[in-house]
Design an enzyme around this catalytic site. Structure first.
Site, short mmCIF file in Angstrom:
data_model
loop_
_atom_site.label_atom_id
_atom_site.label_comp_id
_atom_site.label_asym_id
_atom_site.label_seq_id
_atom_site.Cartn_x
_atom_site.Cartn_y
_atom_site.Cartn_z
CD GLU A 47 -67.09 48.03 -22.38
OE1 GLU A 47 -67.35 48.52 -23.50
OE2 GLU A 47 -66.14 47.27 -22.15
CE LYS B 169 -61.87 43.16 -25.51
NZ LYS B 169 -61.26 44.45 -25.15
#
Ligand code: PSU
Ligand code: MN
Length: 323
Positions: free
Chosen positions: A45, A179
């Site tokens: 990405e 995360k």
């Protein structure tokens, strides 16, 4: 272009094969060749580059991740939108342009097509990268950590589009978990609801991005790239639409213990609340603040875990190519 032609081309159903989407997609010659010959390719990405790290670490990391994939025997396909085309595989000047863009758009499922239709430029999140990868036939994708359910989502409703994408797009995503700025238990619950297999690699604990473990047990565990590749193939055989989330722990030497990080995460989140930061801007703000509060330690850990994910993703892509 005459209106009739335009109507025709927009009404045409999306085709699965990259050769027929040349007008939308810009495949680098290397990626074109690798896909044509069924060689292992790993999608990468670009939001990490535009919104996840400061310059020049972002550019250096993007190169290092590509090198890690090559050294592992696969071909890296960094994905981004440049001047209205969905690029699969970036040249060095293209990567540099992206890494130095002052106000790049962060594109997810909702805005990918709009950006392309306007001839715009932007980076792709996990969700948008998965869409692009699936369209051109790339099965495996390496990132840092996926987006998920933000803390306080019961009030803000902030749940990353990455989770829905995993539910509907058949790509195996290698991450270091979600995360740690997120609400990890809620993120696992939503993934379960969406029918997304969450596979911890080589351990029982669900990794927490900068930390190798969390207090959560991952729903599934696998210990080899081959097992993950076979499970990917099995989903295809069953015609199940979604992908797999592989949660690969950061190498222990590079991790930041959760106890050390947690107070800093809380501080960054309350600063975001006070400043009224939300939506797309929230994750980049929190990553930047944690970078500052850890005096760069979080960035070094982030780079290490991405490289680690790129290596595992390459091994999975190689196994899938053999199937
Ligand atoms: N992994 C990283 N750094 C990042 C991201 C992933 O190490 O910046 C990006 C991915 O592109 C992911 C996005 O899709 O963060 C999540 O954003 P949001 O929470 O707004 O959905
Ligand atoms: Mn969000």
């Amino acid at each position: 272009m005459p209106a009739a032609t335009m109507k025709f081309s927009f009404a045409r159903p999306f085709r699965k094969h990259h050769d027929q989407n040349m007008d939308i997609f810009a495949l680098s010659p290397e990626i074109h060749g690798a896909l044509k010959n069924d060689q292992p390719v790993v999608a990468l990405e670009s939001t990490i580059t535009t919104h996840g790290m400061p310059y020049p670490d972002n550019l250096e990391t993007a190169h290092e991740v590509e090198d890690a994939v090559r050294n592992a025997g696969a071909t890296p396909a960094t994905i981004a939108v440049l001047d209205g085309r969905l690029h699969i595989g970036l040249s060095d000047p293209e990567l540099e342009k992206l890494a130095t863009l002052p106000d790049a758009s962060k594109l997810s499922r909702a805005d990918l097509a709009v950006c392309l239709s306007r001839g715009g430029t932007g980076s792709t999140t996990v969700a948008a990268t998965m869409i692009a990868a699936a369209q051109v036939g790339i099965a495996v994708f390496a990132t840092g950590g996926i987006g998920g359910v933000h803390r306080g989502a019961e009030h803000s409703f902030d749940i990353s589009a990455d989770l829905q994408e995993l539910a509907q797009t058949p790509v195996t995503v290698v991450s270091a978990g979600a995360k740690a700025i997120l609400d990890l238990p809620k993120t696992l619950e939503v993934l379960e609801t969406f029918g997304v297999p969450v596979i911890a690699y080589g351990q029982d604990s669900f990794p927490a991005f900068w930390s190798a473990t969390s207090h959560l047990t991952a729903p599934l565990r696998m210990d080899s790239a081959m097992q993950i590749a076979v499970a990917h193939g099995m989903r295809n055989a069953l015609n199940l639409p979604g992908g797999q989330l592989v949660a690969n722990p950061i190498p222990e030497d590079d991790e930041i213990p959760a106890e050390q990080l947690e107070p800093l995460i809380r501080r960054a989140i309350s600063e975001a609340e006070v400043a009224g930061i939300n939506g797309k801007a929230l994750t980049p703000f929190l990553l930047k603040r944690i970078f500052e509060l850890t005096e760069g330690k979080s960035l070094r850990a982030n780079i290490a875990l991405i490289l680690n994910n790129a290596r595992l993703a390459s091994r999975i892509a190689i196994e899938i190519a053999k199937l």
